[in-house]
Structure formats: C-alpha cells, structure tokens
Motif scaffolding. Structure first.
Motif, short mmCIF file in Angstrom:
data_model
loop_
_atom_site.label_atom_id
_atom_site.label_comp_id
_atom_site.label_asym_id
_atom_site.label_seq_id
_atom_site.Cartn_x
_atom_site.Cartn_y
_atom_site.Cartn_z
N VAL A 284 5.14 -0.30 -2.01
CA VAL A 284 4.78 0.69 -1.00
C VAL A 284 4.83 2.06 -1.66
CG1 VAL A 284 5.42 1.76 1.19
CG2 VAL A 284 5.65 -0.71 0.88
N ILE A 285 3.72 2.80 -1.57
CA ILE A 285 3.63 4.10 -2.23
C ILE A 285 3.13 5.16 -1.25
CG2 ILE A 285 3.33 3.19 -4.57
CD1 ILE A 285 0.35 3.48 -4.26
N SER A 286 3.51 6.41 -1.50
CA SER A 286 3.09 7.52 -0.64
C SER A 286 3.42 8.82 -1.37
CB SER A 286 3.79 7.43 0.72
OG SER A 286 3.29 8.39 1.61
N LYS A 287 3.90 9.82 -0.66
CA LYS A 287 4.39 11.10 -1.16
C LYS A 287 3.62 11.65 -2.36
CE LYS A 287 9.03 10.67 0.85
NZ LYS A 287 8.92 11.69 1.89
N GLN A 288 4.06 11.37 -3.60
CA GLN A 288 3.43 11.98 -4.78
C GLN A 288 2.03 11.44 -5.04
OE1 GLN A 288 7.05 13.68 -7.46
NE2 GLN A 288 6.16 11.78 -8.17
N MET A 289 1.61 10.39 -4.33
CA MET A 289 0.25 9.88 -4.50
C MET A 289 -0.78 10.96 -4.18
SD MET A 289 -1.57 6.45 -2.99
CE MET A 289 -1.24 6.78 -1.26
N ALA A 290 -0.51 11.76 -3.15
CA ALA A 290 -1.40 12.88 -2.81
C ALA A 290 -0.64 14.19 -2.83
CB ALA A 290 -2.03 12.67 -1.44
N SER A 291 0.55 14.19 -3.43
CA SER A 291 1.43 15.37 -3.40
C SER A 291 1.64 15.87 -1.98
CB SER A 291 0.91 16.48 -4.31
OG SER A 291 1.10 16.14 -5.67
N SER A 292 1.50 14.99 -1.01
CA SER A 292 1.64 15.30 0.42
C SER A 292 0.67 16.37 0.90
CB SER A 292 3.09 15.67 0.77
OG SER A 292 3.93 14.53 0.72
N TYR A 293 -0.40 16.61 0.15
CA TYR A 293 -1.42 17.54 0.65
C TYR A 293 -2.15 16.94 1.85
CZ TYR A 293 -1.24 21.03 -3.12
OH TYR A 293 -0.86 22.05 -3.98
N MET A 294 -2.21 15.61 1.88
CA MET A 294 -2.74 14.89 3.03
C MET A 294 -1.79 13.73 3.34
SD MET A 294 -5.59 16.25 4.14
CE MET A 294 -6.32 14.94 5.12
N PRO A 295 -1.67 13.34 4.62
CA PRO A 295 -0.81 12.21 4.96
C PRO A 295 -1.47 10.89 4.59
CG PRO A 295 -1.85 13.09 6.93
CD PRO A 295 -2.26 13.98 5.81
N ILE A 296 -0.90 10.21 3.59
CA ILE A 296 -1.46 8.94 3.15
C ILE A 296 -0.39 8.11 2.46
CG2 ILE A 296 -2.28 9.92 0.95
CD1 ILE A 296 -4.65 7.92 1.14
N ALA A 297 -0.45 6.81 2.66
CA ALA A 297 0.42 5.85 1.99
C ALA A 297 -0.39 4.59 1.74
CB ALA A 297 1.66 5.54 2.84
N ALA A 298 0.17 3.71 0.92
CA ALA A 298 -0.56 2.48 0.60
C ALA A 298 0.41 1.33 0.39
CB ALA A 298 -1.43 2.67 -0.64
N VAL A 299 -0.04 0.15 0.77
CA VAL A 299 0.66 -1.11 0.48
C VAL A 299 -0.14 -1.84 -0.58
CG1 VAL A 299 1.42 -3.32 1.41
CG2 VAL A 299 1.57 -1.25 2.83
N LEU A 300 0.48 -2.09 -1.72
CA LEU A 300 -0.13 -2.89 -2.78
C LEU A 300 0.50 -4.28 -2.73
CD1 LEU A 300 -0.65 0.08 -3.70
CD2 LEU A 300 -0.52 -0.76 -6.05
N MET A 301 -0.32 -5.31 -2.73
CA MET A 301 0.21 -6.66 -2.59
C MET A 301 -0.35 -7.60 -3.64
SD MET A 301 -1.76 -7.43 1.01
CE MET A 301 -1.72 -5.69 1.50
N SER A 302 0.48 -8.52 -4.10
CA SER A 302 0.06 -9.51 -5.08
C SER A 302 -0.86 -10.54 -4.42
CB SER A 302 1.27 -10.21 -5.68
OG SER A 302 1.91 -11.01 -4.68
N GLU A 303 -1.57 -11.29 -5.24
CA GLU A 303 -2.43 -12.34 -4.70
C GLU A 303 -1.60 -13.41 -3.99
OE1 GLU A 303 -5.82 -14.41 -3.65
OE2 GLU A 303 -5.58 -12.35 -4.39
N ASN A 304 -0.42 -13.70 -4.51
CA ASN A 304 0.46 -14.68 -3.88
C ASN A 304 0.87 -14.24 -2.48
OD1 ASN A 304 2.37 -17.02 -3.89
ND2 ASN A 304 3.89 -15.39 -3.87
N PHE A 305 1.05 -12.94 -2.30
CA PHE A 305 1.40 -12.41 -0.98
C PHE A 305 0.17 -12.38 -0.07
CE2 PHE A 305 2.12 -8.99 2.09
CZ PHE A 305 3.40 -9.28 2.55
N TYR A 306 -0.96 -11.95 -0.63
CA TYR A 306 -2.18 -11.73 0.16
C TYR A 306 -2.86 -13.02 0.62
CZ TYR A 306 -7.15 -10.73 0.93
OH TYR A 306 -8.42 -10.69 1.43
N ALA A 307 -2.91 -14.02 -0.26
CA ALA A 307 -3.75 -15.20 0.01
C ALA A 307 -3.40 -15.91 1.33
CB ALA A 307 -3.67 -16.17 -1.17
N PRO A 308 -2.13 -16.20 1.62
CA PRO A 308 -1.84 -16.86 2.90
C PRO A 308 -2.23 -16.01 4.11
CG PRO A 308 0.04 -17.03 1.41
CD PRO A 308 -0.90 -16.04 0.81
N ILE A 309 -2.12 -14.69 3.97
CA ILE A 309 -2.50 -13.79 5.07
C ILE A 309 -4.00 -13.87 5.30
CG2 ILE A 309 -2.61 -11.36 5.75
CD1 ILE A 309 0.02 -10.99 4.14
#
Length: 444
Positions: A284-309
C-alpha cells in the motif's frame, strides 16, 4: 448566529472541524494558518518561516512550490479534468502510473488499484482479503493481525488494524475480526542482555502464539509498516522481518506492507520493503507518491493475491467495488511527474547520502538531559523525551518549543518526530537540528 470576525483564524474556529485535535480546545485557541510553501519551508499569514520538519504529514518528498507539478496538474485539468475507471473505461495517466508502479515495485506485482488515501487503500485491502478467502472456499479465514503502535489509517477497517488507543476510543473500534501483536520496540521491551536477534525471535514467537490461539485457519493477513511511523518511528531490530515472515509463511498468512510513509525513498531505498528484505503479497503506497500535491494512494498486489479475486468476479459477474476518484486523471498525472522528479534529482540517493548526517544529529541530541533515547533510519527519526509531569505530554511540549524556534515536527506521546522533505540539503539538515537543539534547551 452572532457576527463572526472576518479573519481566517476566526472563521476556521467557527466553521471547520479539524482532525487529531481536542475539538473544544480548538474552539478556544484556533489554528496556525499556513499561507504558502517554498522548498523545505512553509510560511504563516504573518510571514514567519518554519522548517517543515515532517514534510507536511511525512509526505512532501519534492518540497513545497514545485512548479513542474503545478504545470502538469494545469495541463491535465485542461485536457481531461475528470474521468472514472468504472464499466470498462480508462484514461492515459492512470495506465501510465500503474505501469510505472509495477515496473519499480521491489517484488513482483501484477495489478494496481488506486484510491484517494492510505486509509482507503488499507480498508480496501481488508475487503479484498475477505473476498479472496471466500473465493478460495475459506470463509472462516477473515481475521487480520496488526501491531500495537502501528498505524494504517482511520476508516473502520484500517482504524481497527491501527494499534493506537486514540484511534479506537469512543469509536467502538477495533472490529472483532482484528487482532494485535507486539510493537517491536527493542529499546524498552528487550529483556536484560537480550540481543536484537534474540528479541526478534521472541517477537516472532509471540506472533506464532497468537496465531495458534486464534487458529491459523481463521487468519487472512498480517499488516505491517516496514518502519512504524505515526506511532512514534519504531525501526525494526535485526532479523525482525525475516523472523515474522517465516511465521506467516508457515501458516499461509498474507503479508501486507504498508509503505504509505516509507515508500519512495524515505529509508534510503525506493521502498522500505527493500531495506528490510520483505516479500509482501500486497503493498500500500501513498504520501510521497505524489508528494501529497494531490490525494492519491495505490494498492499493488501479486498475481497470487489477484488471481482468486479475478476468478471470483468472473463467477459473480462483477467486482462490486469502486471509488468515484479512483485513478483520478489529475492525481495520477501529478504522481507520475512527482516520481520522475524523484528519479531525475536522485532524491533516494540524497536520502542515502544525508542519512548519516541526519542520524548523527539525532544521536548527538539523544545525549541532551531532556532526551531519553532516539530512533531513526534514513531520514525519519524520533527523540523520546523524559516525561515531565503527566506521561505522554513531553512530545507536545517539545513540538510547541520547536514551533517557537521555527521547526514543525510531530508529537507522538513523549516522542518528537522528524521526517523532512527529501530535497533537503546538508546545510538545511544542520540548521533544522540546531533549531531542535534550541527547542530542547527551552524545555531544560
């Protein structure tokens, strides 16, 4: 309603409800109004300059007033100010940022899902863990383990994983599916003569004991910040993450790395995951990704996590989740440009270069009579002060003294935390700590 004075300070007290304050106290004393920012500094409405020693909220990597980010936001707003990602739609900036994040991820990742904040992102990960367990035919595998003093946000789920009493009291949190294990605070929790390696083994043993008591088949995931930030900057001791990961692997429990504070250079690597040899299933990433100039975050997931979903969404017919602003075109465009700036100016390298200086100042100040101990790595650190009167208030007194000296830091109990913008120079590091030293002298 009686006539409200026209000043911004008075109108703020009259109309705005603030986060993380005593609301009645705020009605009396009001707020410091920050008017503008430039580099590592912000300025109040009276023109006083403050060193922003916490980079806003652990987040403004490229400093304040970065014109490239303003220009990209303007250009994107003029081209496509808003669009969504629902119902098989997309747009360029979100695709480009997702691809960039997958490419720079420290471990193999498969997909990216955007939100507007770290709290939302961690909340979503909990939902995804539950969804995934159902997809795998394991409806009992729903519990989540966090750590005392850990911080993962303030929504109902993320606030429950958070291990801070202030975020639970009177909110009816945590949820009954959430559990907590120990904070790896070696300085105060180590037994006499215990090494860091032995301490880490004990922490892992305590986690395993909790898992066995709850039932491994009931536990879906373990959430952990590589370095615990908002709880007071707790750096894991030697071999901690290796020991913890071995236990999680043994019992088939997912590891979620909350990189909201540590991501994008704060520990001297692009991600804290690299610094500590972590192999998370989700980041889970946020904050320094955009230096908080805009509100944004991201969830990065492995294929093992993603595939069943993905399979479950195919079975049901839809993935029934989405936010209006997920992957917002302006936010994703700004984040992409922010990452380019971090790369071009080698701000991760700047952190590595200046970390010994930053940590050396922390070490020197730890010998001040008001300081109990110090903690830090890269360019994030904390000074733990000796309580003066009521425990848990020394950090607040220190933050007030530092503000008088022109430095904004963060009080967490008896700790005073620092996390400056990554654009900081060696001279500015020296100046910031000189002011922090003067603030300590005010308390002596």
């Amino acid at each position: 309603m009686s006539q409200i004075p026209n000043s911004i300070e008075a109108r703020d007290k009259a109309f705005q409800m603030h986060p993380l304050v005593n609301l009645r106290e705020h009605e009396k004393i009001g707020s410091l109004v920050i008017d503008r920012g430039e580099g590592v500094y912000v300025f109040d409405t009276e023109g006083k300059r403050y060193f922003e020693g916490l980079a806003g909220l652990w987040s403004v990597a490229v400093g304040f007033g970065e014109k490239r980010l303003a220009a990209v936001a303007k250009a994107q707003m003029e081209k496509l100010a808003y669009y969504h990602l629902f119902s098989y739609k997309t747009h360029g900036p979100s695709v480009e940022l997702a691809e960039k994040l997958i490419n720079i991820a420290p471990v193999p990742m498969s997909k990216v899902h955007f939100t507007s904040s770290g709290s939302e992102a961690n909340d979503l990960v909990v939902k995804l863990c539950w969804y995934r367990s159902n997809a795998l035919g394991k409806p009992e595998k729903k519990k989540v383990i966090g750590r005392t003093k850990g911080y993962h946000g303030v929504t109902i789920a993320s606030g429950s994983i958070t291990g801070l009493a202030r975020n639970h009291a009177s909110f009816d949190l945590p949820l009954d599916r959430m559990r907590h294990t120990h904070c790896p605070d070696f300085d105060t929790m180590a037994e006499p003569g215990e090494s860091e390696v032995a301490f880490s083994k004990r922490m892992a043993s305590e986690l395993e004991k909790l898992i066995l008591e709850e039932g491994p088949e009931t536990i879906a995931a373990f959430f952990g910040e590589p370095v615990m930030g908002s709880g007071g900057v707790y750096v894991p001791p030697e071999t901690y993450w290796q020991e913890i990961q071995a236990v999680l692997k043994k019992y088939d429990i997912l590891l979620v790395a909350d990189e909201v504070i540590t991501g994008f250079g704060r520990t001297g690597n692009w991600f804290g995951t690299e610094t500590f040899g972590m192999q998370p299933d989700v980041m889970v990433i946020s904050k320094q990704m955009a230096s908080s100039y805009m509100p944004i975050a991201a969830v990065l997931m492995s294929e093992n996590f993603y595939a069943p979903i993905a399979d479950e969404s195919d079975r049901i017919g839809v993935f029934g989740h989405g936010f209006t602003a997920s992957g917002h075109p302006v936010a994703t465009a700004v984040a992409l440009e922010n990452i380019k700036i971090i790369e071009e100016r080698d701000l991760v390298g700047n952190c590595r270069t200046l970390a010994p200086r930053f940590l050396g100042h922390l070490d020197a100040l730890s010998r001040h009579p008001r300081v109990k101990l110090k903690r830090g790595i890269g360019m994030i650190g904390a000074l733990e002060l000796h309580p003066d009167g009521e425990p848990g208030m020394a950090g607040t007194a220190m933050a007030a003294a530092a503000l008088e000296e022109g430095v904004i830091g963060r009080a967490v109990g008896d700790a005073f935390c620092l996390c400056p913008p990554l654009i900081i120079t060696a001279e500015e590091v020296d100046q910031m700590f000189a002011a922090v030293g003067r603030a300590l002298d005010r308390l002596a």
